[in-house]
Every structure is written in structure tokens, then in C-alpha cells.
Scaffold this active site. Sequence first.
Site, mmCIF file in Angstrom:
data_model
loop_
_atom_site.group_PDB
_atom_site.id
_atom_site.type_symbol
_atom_site.label_atom_id
_atom_site.label_comp_id
_atom_site.label_asym_id
_atom_site.label_seq_id
_atom_site.Cartn_x
_atom_site.Cartn_y
_atom_site.Cartn_z
ATOM 1 N N HIS A 245 20.951 78.508 69.457
ATOM 2 C CA HIS A 245 21.952 78.567 68.385
ATOM 3 C C HIS A 245 23.319 78.107 68.909
ATOM 4 C CE1 HIS A 245 19.566 80.558 65.381
ATOM 5 N NE2 HIS A 245 19.586 81.754 65.888
ATOM 6 N N SER B 117 21.794 85.632 53.793
ATOM 7 C CA SER B 117 20.729 85.995 54.740
ATOM 8 C C SER B 117 21.323 86.745 55.933
ATOM 9 C CB SER B 117 20.009 84.712 55.191
ATOM 10 O OG SER B 117 18.966 85.011 56.076
ATOM 11 N N LYS C 56 20.157 81.891 60.818
ATOM 12 C CA LYS C 56 19.708 82.136 59.436
ATOM 13 C C LYS C 56 19.458 80.863 58.621
ATOM 14 C CE LYS C 56 18.894 85.577 59.246
ATOM 15 N NZ LYS C 56 17.722 86.003 60.090
HETATM 16 P P1 A3P Z 1 16.263 84.889 53.845
HETATM 17 O O1 A3P Z 1 17.015 85.957 54.561
HETATM 18 O O2 A3P Z 1 17.114 84.158 52.832
HETATM 19 O O3 A3P Z 1 14.986 85.358 53.260
HETATM 20 P P2 A3P Z 1 16.303 82.189 60.837
HETATM 21 O O4 A3P Z 1 14.901 82.003 61.265
HETATM 22 O O5 A3P Z 1 17.194 81.041 61.179
HETATM 23 O O6 A3P Z 1 16.845 83.511 61.289
HETATM 24 O O7 A3P Z 1 16.316 82.193 59.232
HETATM 25 C C1 A3P Z 1 15.749 83.258 58.505
HETATM 26 C C2 A3P Z 1 15.606 82.843 57.063
HETATM 27 O O8 A3P Z 1 14.525 81.899 56.946
HETATM 28 C C3 A3P Z 1 15.253 84.020 56.172
HETATM 29 O O9 A3P Z 1 15.885 83.750 54.908
HETATM 30 C C4 A3P Z 1 13.736 83.890 56.077
HETATM 31 O O10 A3P Z 1 13.178 84.524 54.958
HETATM 32 C C5 A3P Z 1 13.591 82.378 55.999
HETATM 33 N N1 A3P Z 1 12.224 81.941 56.355
HETATM 34 C C6 A3P Z 1 11.567 82.139 57.520
HETATM 35 N N2 A3P Z 1 10.321 81.654 57.439
HETATM 36 C C7 A3P Z 1 10.179 81.140 56.195
HETATM 37 C C8 A3P Z 1 9.093 80.542 55.492
HETATM 38 N N3 A3P Z 1 7.895 80.355 56.056
HETATM 39 N N4 A3P Z 1 9.309 80.145 54.228
HETATM 40 C C9 A3P Z 1 10.507 80.315 53.630
HETATM 41 N N5 A3P Z 1 11.568 80.908 54.242
HETATM 42 C C10 A3P Z 1 11.401 81.322 55.509
#
Ligand code: A3P
Length: 291
Positions: free
Chosen positions: A104, A134, A49
Site C-alpha cells: 500500500h 469501506s 480498501k
Molecule cells: P466493501 O467494504 O465496500 O465491501 P481491500 O482488499 O483493498 O481492503 O478492499 C476491501 C473491499 O473490497 C471491501 O469493500 C470488500 O468487500 C471488497 N471485495 C473484496 N473481495 C471482493 C469480491 N470478490 N467481490 C467484490 N468486492 C470484493
Amino acid sequence: LERLALGMARDHVWMEGISFPTTILGDLKSLQDEFVARDEDVIVISYPKSGTNWIKEIINLIRTRGDPSWVQSVVSWERTPWLESSFGLELIKKQKDARFYTSHLPVQFFPKTFFTSKAKCVYIVRNPRDILVSGYHFWKAVKVTKNPDSFEGYFEWFLQGNVPFGSWFDHVGGWLQMRGKENFLFISYEELHQDRRASVEKISQFLGTKLSPEQLDSVLKNVTFQAMKDNNMSNLSLLPDTLMDHSKACLMRKGIVGDWENHFTVAQSEAFDKVYQEKMAGIPPASSRGS
Ligand code: A3P
């Protein structure tokens, strides 16, 4: 992937005191001893996340010099496979030149050869309070991990490290030991947010890929929150129902900095700060806005 998920028990598995999704390789020790990292490998490492999918998308587009056809036609978990799943590991083994994969895993589980190779690693960090929020939303939908039921309960789990891939504090503290190594780039979600162009330039420079202004523009255009949300190959909407209940959450949730302020009570905020200070004492923040 679907085949893998079928027949899997819900919930999680414990290994060396850490909770992992049930998709984790049964034998992490063999991975650690036998996987051979190559100097040309590029690896995105993160605590879940933190913005992992964002960095992966950026690197995929840097590698295609801004051409979006690859990210628009191949699902993200095949483009950039997971080191710690048997499905991902098979795909990594089939990648030919300049492999690109993701993990991870906490540092103590990582393949040993990685630490003596010149493989390039991009580690993304994010404010753990936003990671907590998140994860609280995301893990509710994932069928191969423990599912939070209340925010209060999940908040406690997070502080105890009783969450997928273990304690954020240990993960980040462990990987930050690599800071200063030439083949490591630490980047924060917050700096990406603040200056996307400069961050993408920093990553492409680290990878040794020079982008023309048009190519850079195309990378930037395809990694906005909206572009990724609209791209079914990137937004995880094609993950099989056996892995994720898409009615409960989605990857591309809000994509903002500071959403924790909408979730934490004053008491939770104070409790978090206290644990943060205890656990991260002596570890300088990876970025000025990251903690
Ligand atoms: P939120 O749940 O706060 O919206 P991961 O890829 O490590 O699982 O992380 C997911 C988080 O990264 C999510 O946060 C997601 O919305 C955010 N995220 C993914 N792509 C993004 C982008 N292009 N711009 C901003 N946030 C992004």
C-alpha cells in the site's frame, strides 16, 4: 504475525507526514535503498480498501491455473506478503522464483530498483467515495491504526489525508504517473464488477499466463464475493485478535459499487466533489467509472 502485534502500541505512526499502521517497517528508507526488485516479480499495489484482496485472489488463482487448493490452504498474507512489514519482507525474501507480493506504499516510498526493473505491477483503483465508506467501517476494527468514531469525523480525516497510508488523492495521483509503462496495469474495482471475465482475461494476458476456458471458469468461480467471504484463508477472519477486533468489522463487508450514496449527505457529496476537482485537476481518471 501475532508475535509482531504483541506489545505494539495501539494507534499509528507518522512518517514524512503520513499516518501508517504500527505494523509498518521502522526503516522505510532502507527498504527503498536496499530492496532489490526482480524482473520476474509480480506486485499488487493499491490504496487501502480499493479491492486489493480481490486482485490478489485473482492473481493467485491465475498463477495456479484455477486450482483453488493454494488459496484454500494458505492465508492470504502468507501467499502474497506485505512489502512494508517486517513479517512480510521476511517471507518475500524466502520466496524463490516468480515472487508475488503486495504493497500500500505511496510511490515516493517505493524501492528504487523497482522503477528500473521489469517487475509487473497491477494497481487497482476504486471510486474514492466507496473507499471512504469501506475504510470507515474497516478501520474501526483494526487495532494498529487510528480508529474512526463518527462518520462525519472520518469523512474530514479522509479529505485531509489523515488516514492510514495518507491521502487517496496523493497516492493515486503519484502512482498514475506510471500509466503507459509496459509493466504497469491499472484496473478499476468498477470494471472488475462490471465484467469479471474480461478483467481476469486482461490480467492473465498482462501476466503472460494463458488460461484454458476451464481454468478461467475456475478462477472466476473462486473469486466471487461469496466464495471469498466463505474462504477463511482469504477473508481475514484468521488475523489474530491482537490486530483486529472481528466483532467490529470484516473484510468482506458488502462488495458493491456505489455504497457511498447510502452514507454521504448532499453537503458531503458536494464537499467531496469540490476537493476531488481541486486535487485531481489535470489527472485523467484511471477508468470511466472510477471517479
Ligand atoms: P466493501 O467494504 O465496500 O465491501 P481491500 O482488499 O483493498 O481492503 O478492499 C476491501 C473491499 O473490497 C471491501 O469493500 C470488500 O468487500 C471488497 N471485495 C473484496 N473481495 C471482493 C469480491 N470478490 N467481490 C467484490 N468486492 C470484493
